[in-house]
Each structure stands twice: as structure tokens, then as C-alpha cells.
Scaffold this active site. Structure first.
Site, PDB file in Angstrom:
ATOM      1  N   LYS A   1      -2.247  -2.151   7.790  1.00  0.00           N
ATOM      2  CA  LYS A   1      -3.399  -1.639   8.520  1.00  0.00           C
ATOM      3  C   LYS A   1      -3.493  -2.330   9.883  1.00  0.00           C
ATOM      4  O   LYS A   1      -3.149  -3.498  10.025  1.00  0.00           O
ATOM      5  CB  LYS A   1      -4.678  -1.881   7.722  1.00  0.00           C
ATOM      6  CG  LYS A   1      -4.782  -1.018   6.470  1.00  0.00           C
ATOM      7  CD  LYS A   1      -6.116  -1.229   5.778  1.00  0.00           C
ATOM      8  CE  LYS A   1      -6.252  -0.302   4.573  1.00  0.00           C
ATOM      9  NZ  LYS A   1      -7.548  -0.484   3.882  1.00  0.00           N
TER      10      LYS A   1
ATOM     11  N   TYR B   1      -5.337 -17.970   6.986  1.00  0.00           N
ATOM     12  CA  TYR B   1      -4.028 -18.123   6.383  1.00  0.00           C
ATOM     13  C   TYR B   1      -2.866 -18.003   7.365  1.00  0.00           C
ATOM     14  O   TYR B   1      -1.731 -17.850   6.941  1.00  0.00           O
ATOM     15  CB  TYR B   1      -3.860 -17.099   5.250  1.00  0.00           C
ATOM     16  CG  TYR B   1      -4.988 -17.179   4.260  1.00  0.00           C
ATOM     17  CD1 TYR B   1      -5.252 -18.361   3.587  1.00  0.00           C
ATOM     18  CD2 TYR B   1      -5.822 -16.094   4.042  1.00  0.00           C
ATOM     19  CE1 TYR B   1      -6.310 -18.458   2.704  1.00  0.00           C
ATOM     20  CE2 TYR B   1      -6.883 -16.182   3.153  1.00  0.00           C
ATOM     21  CZ  TYR B   1      -7.122 -17.366   2.483  1.00  0.00           C
ATOM     22  OH  TYR B   1      -8.171 -17.463   1.613  1.00  0.00           O
TER      23      TYR B   1
ATOM     24  N   ARG C   1       0.838  -1.189   0.000  1.00  0.00           N
ATOM     25  CA  ARG C   1       0.000   0.000   0.000  1.00  0.00           C
ATOM     26  C   ARG C   1       0.882   1.251   0.000  1.00  0.00           C
ATOM     27  O   ARG C   1       2.048   1.208   0.380  1.00  0.00           O
ATOM     28  CB  ARG C   1      -0.908   0.018   1.228  1.00  0.00           C
ATOM     29  CG  ARG C   1      -1.853  -1.174   1.349  1.00  0.00           C
ATOM     30  CD  ARG C   1      -2.650  -1.079   2.644  1.00  0.00           C
ATOM     31  NE  ARG C   1      -3.636  -2.139   2.787  1.00  0.00           N
ATOM     32  CZ  ARG C   1      -3.405  -3.289   3.443  1.00  0.00           C
ATOM     33  NH1 ARG C   1      -2.217  -3.496   4.011  1.00  0.00           N
ATOM     34  NH2 ARG C   1      -4.344  -4.203   3.520  1.00  0.00           N
TER      35      ARG C   1
ATOM     36  N   ARG D   1      -0.871  -2.039  -6.967  1.00  0.00           N
ATOM     37  CA  ARG D   1      -1.213  -3.097  -6.002  1.00  0.00           C
ATOM     38  C   ARG D   1      -2.213  -4.070  -6.623  1.00  0.00           C
ATOM     39  O   ARG D   1      -2.074  -5.285  -6.501  1.00  0.00           O
ATOM     40  CB  ARG D   1      -1.766  -2.459  -4.731  1.00  0.00           C
ATOM     41  CG  ARG D   1      -2.202  -3.438  -3.637  1.00  0.00           C
ATOM     42  CD  ARG D   1      -2.517  -2.645  -2.369  1.00  0.00           C
ATOM     43  NE  ARG D   1      -3.326  -3.362  -1.421  1.00  0.00           N
ATOM     44  CZ  ARG D   1      -2.852  -4.216  -0.511  1.00  0.00           C
ATOM     45  NH1 ARG D   1      -1.559  -4.472  -0.474  1.00  0.00           N
ATOM     46  NH2 ARG D   1      -3.652  -4.814   0.349  1.00  0.00           N
TER      47      ARG D   1
ATOM     48  N   HIS E   1      -2.365   2.428  -5.932  1.00  0.00           N
ATOM     49  CA  HIS E   1      -3.274   1.318  -5.704  1.00  0.00           C
ATOM     50  C   HIS E   1      -3.469   0.498  -6.976  1.00  0.00           C
ATOM     51  O   HIS E   1      -3.754  -0.703  -6.908  1.00  0.00           O
ATOM     52  CB  HIS E   1      -4.619   1.832  -5.173  1.00  0.00           C
ATOM     53  CG  HIS E   1      -5.244   0.903  -4.176  1.00  0.00           C
ATOM     54  ND1 HIS E   1      -4.629   0.549  -2.997  1.00  0.00           N
ATOM     55  CD2 HIS E   1      -6.423   0.222  -4.193  1.00  0.00           C
ATOM     56  CE1 HIS E   1      -5.397  -0.285  -2.327  1.00  0.00           C
ATOM     57  NE2 HIS E   1      -6.479  -0.508  -3.032  1.00  0.00           N
TER      58      HIS E   1
ATOM     59  N   HIS F   1      -4.266  -8.531   3.825  1.00  0.00           N
ATOM     60  CA  HIS F   1      -5.664  -8.141   3.953  1.00  0.00           C
ATOM     61  C   HIS F   1      -6.060  -7.974   5.417  1.00  0.00           C
ATOM     62  O   HIS F   1      -5.659  -8.757   6.280  1.00  0.00           O
ATOM     63  CB  HIS F   1      -6.569  -9.182   3.291  1.00  0.00           C
ATOM     64  CG  HIS F   1      -6.586  -9.070   1.800  1.00  0.00           C
ATOM     65  ND1 HIS F   1      -7.186  -9.995   0.986  1.00  0.00           N
ATOM     66  CD2 HIS F   1      -6.078  -8.139   0.963  1.00  0.00           C
ATOM     67  CE1 HIS F   1      -7.049  -9.633  -0.283  1.00  0.00           C
ATOM     68  NE2 HIS F   1      -6.374  -8.506  -0.312  1.00  0.00           N
TER      69      HIS F   1
END
Length: 312
Positions: free
Chosen positions: A183, A287, A159, A255, A252, A278
Site C-alpha cells: 500500500k 520499526y 496481500r 494473511r 486475507h 503495515h
């Protein structure tokens, strides 16, 4: 729709009177803004038009099925999902008030939802177009930096905020990886392909010419401080224009291109989601058993710029 008969006029007048009482309540008691009152008036009038045209002369007779048919008819007529959602919300609020006043026993709009706005497919860039742009030779120190940024964005799918937040110490080019903070302040390792590593090595030799004393940031401005998000986006677009990319470029989009090209090559959705970092906790939990070595093997086998001869 029914024709303009005395019966239909009577039906519509009965519906309108109820709306007028509710709008007066909004304006005089709730002190709603003029914008809100006008919006509710417009949406409720549209509902009244439909119901009167279908022989419904009393708001108490409206059912959930009637509401769904109203929204479906408006949808077929070209109304956008946002407009349909606003209409459903207006009718729902109207019935909340009617129930409090003892004028209706149920709210036919309570469980009715408008069609969702279709998700926009993320824009991506053709692999060959990207390769041609990234293979251009930097002309000066700032372009060396920009080229390294572009390669890093595409090699790792990071990002914008993650790239801006990178420090020099976050890179381990010998291992072919970098540490980013995503994030939710979540840390993850991302792979750095050979072409990106070569571009970053080149930048690291030029970086002392710009970086201020003690500056930790990997990417710095001509003033020697950490590069801002807006500057990264502007320089990226500048590079794309000057090197012939036929489409608009922003971080983005790189990405999205990373994710798309990886999936096209590997079909390993789980690995790509992990690489992208994510934020969805359910996805993260699914995951967590994938370690970085597994992700690195998937990356090395699939990413179009993970291998190949790279010029220093």
C-alpha cells in the site's frame, strides 16, 4: 420510565414540538431527503421518549450527562454501536440548529460519542489443517500455479494485490526472498520459505506453457495474461474445497493465519508488523531500524513451513 400521566404527556408534547420545528427546517429549508428526515425523526423521538420519561420537559435542560445516560440505556437495551452513533449524531445536529436559532446555549451532544463497534478478530486457519491442504499434490499445470500461490501467500503473509502484482523478476529464490509493492506504493522484501520456494520452482517450469510472449507477471491465467484478483480468490477457494480444508478460504485469511502463527511461535510483534508491511506510519517509523536480515532470522526460526523437506 415514568407512567403515562398528564405531566409526562405535557413533557413529551413540549419536546415533540421542538422536534417538529427542526424536521420542518430539514425538509423545507435544507431540502433533506425523505430518508434523512425519517431517520432524524426516529432518533429524536427515541431521545424525547427517554428524556420525558426522566422528567425533562425542555431541550434546554438536557446535559452531557443526560446524553451519556441515554446512550448507555439504549446500549443496555441491545442497540448496536452504529445505531447509537446515529442517535448521537441526530441529537448533535438538532442542537446545532437550536443554537443557531438562539433556542439553546450549549450542545450537550457535542462531545458525547457512542461506544465503538468491537473489532472483529480476524479469522485464522488451524496450522495442521493448512499443512494438510498445502501438502496436496497438484494435478495439472493450473494446480501447480495455484499451489505456488497458496504457499507464497502463507510463507510471506502478502496481500492479494501484492501477489497479483508480482513479476517473475521480483523473485530471488536463491536468497529466499521476494520484492513486493504494498500500500502507498511502498516496496518491501518478504521471505520465501523452502516449501514455497520448491512450489514456485515447480511453477516456473510450467509457466512457459501458459504465459504469453513478453508477459512479465509471475502468475498468469490460461489466456497467458496476468491473473486477476477475482481469479486468484476463486482458484484458492477451489483448491481448499477439493483438498478438504474444513473452512472457507480467501487470501486475507491466509494473511491473518500467517501473522497469527508467526506471533504464536515468536511473540515478536515488531518483526511480524514489518513483514506484513503495515501502512500505519507510526508503526513504520518504530520499526525502520529492523533490517531484512533480522526479519529473516525471526522468520526462519518461527514460521512453521520455513524449513523441512520439500518435494520438487
Amino acid at each position: 420510565m415514568a407512567g403515562t400521566t398528564d405531566a409526562s404527556v405535557t413533557e413529551r408534547e413540549a419536546l415533540d414540538r421542538a422536534i417538529a420545528d427542526y424536521l420542518a427546517h430539514l425538509q423545507d429549508i435544507r431540502r433533506a431527503s425523505t430518508h434523512t428526515v425519517v431517520g432524524y425523526a426516529r432518533d429524536l423521538a427515541a431521545a424525547a421518549d427517554y428524556f420525558a420519561g426522566h422528567g425533562i420537559d425542555d431541550w434546554r435542560r438536557v446535559t452531557a450527562a443526560d446524553m451519556r445516560e441515554l446512550l448507555a440505556a439504549r446500549h443496555r437495551g441491545g442497540a448496536r454501536p452504529t445505531s447509537l452513533a446515529r442517535l448521537a449524531s441526530a441529537v448533535r445536529s438538532f442542537y446545532v440548529w437550536r443554537m443557531r436559532q438562539g433556542l439553546s446555549e450549549t450542545n450537550p451532544a457535542a462531545d458525547v460519542r457512542a461506544p465503538k463497534k468491537p473489532a472483529r478478530l480476524p479469522e485464522t486457519i488451524d496450522v495442521d489443517d493448512l499443512a494438510a491442504m498445502l501438502d496436496a499434490t497438484p494435478a495439472d499445470t493450473l494446480e501447480v500455479r495455484d499451489h505456488a500461490m497458496l504457499e507464497l501467500f502463507y510463507t510471506a503473509g502478502i496481500r492479494l494485490a501484492e501477489a497479483v502484482g508480482l513479476d517473475v523478476t521480483d523473485l530471488d529464490l536463491a536468497a529466499g526472498e521476494a520484492r513486493v509493492i504494498g500500500k502507498g506504493n511502498r516496496q518491501r522484501m518478504v521471505p520465501v520459505g523452502s516449501r514455497a520456494a520448491a512450489a514456485l520452482k515447480h511453477w516456473l517450469t510450467e509457466r512457459p506453457n501458459l504465459a504469453g510472449p513478453g508477459e512479465a507477471a509471475l502468475f498468469v491465467s490460461r489466456r497467458g495474461t496476468r491473473l486477476s484478483r477475482s481469479s486468484v480468490a476463486a482458484r484458492m477457494e477451489r483448491w481448499a474445497i477439493s483438498h478438504g480444508l474444513p473452512v472457507h478460504l480467501h487470501p486475507h485469511k491466509l494473511r491473518h493465519s500467517f501473522a497469527t502463527h508467526m506471533l504464536e511461535s515468536s511473540a515478536d510483534l515488531r518483526a511480524v508488523q514489518e513483514l506484513l508491511g503495515h501502512a500505519n506510519i507510526a508503526t513504520t517509523q518504530i520499526y525502520t531500524h529492523l533490517d531484512f536480515s533480522h526479519l529473516a532470522r525471526i522468520y526462519d526460526a518461527a514460521h512453521p513451513r520455513a524449513h523441512g523437506e520439500a518435494e520438487e
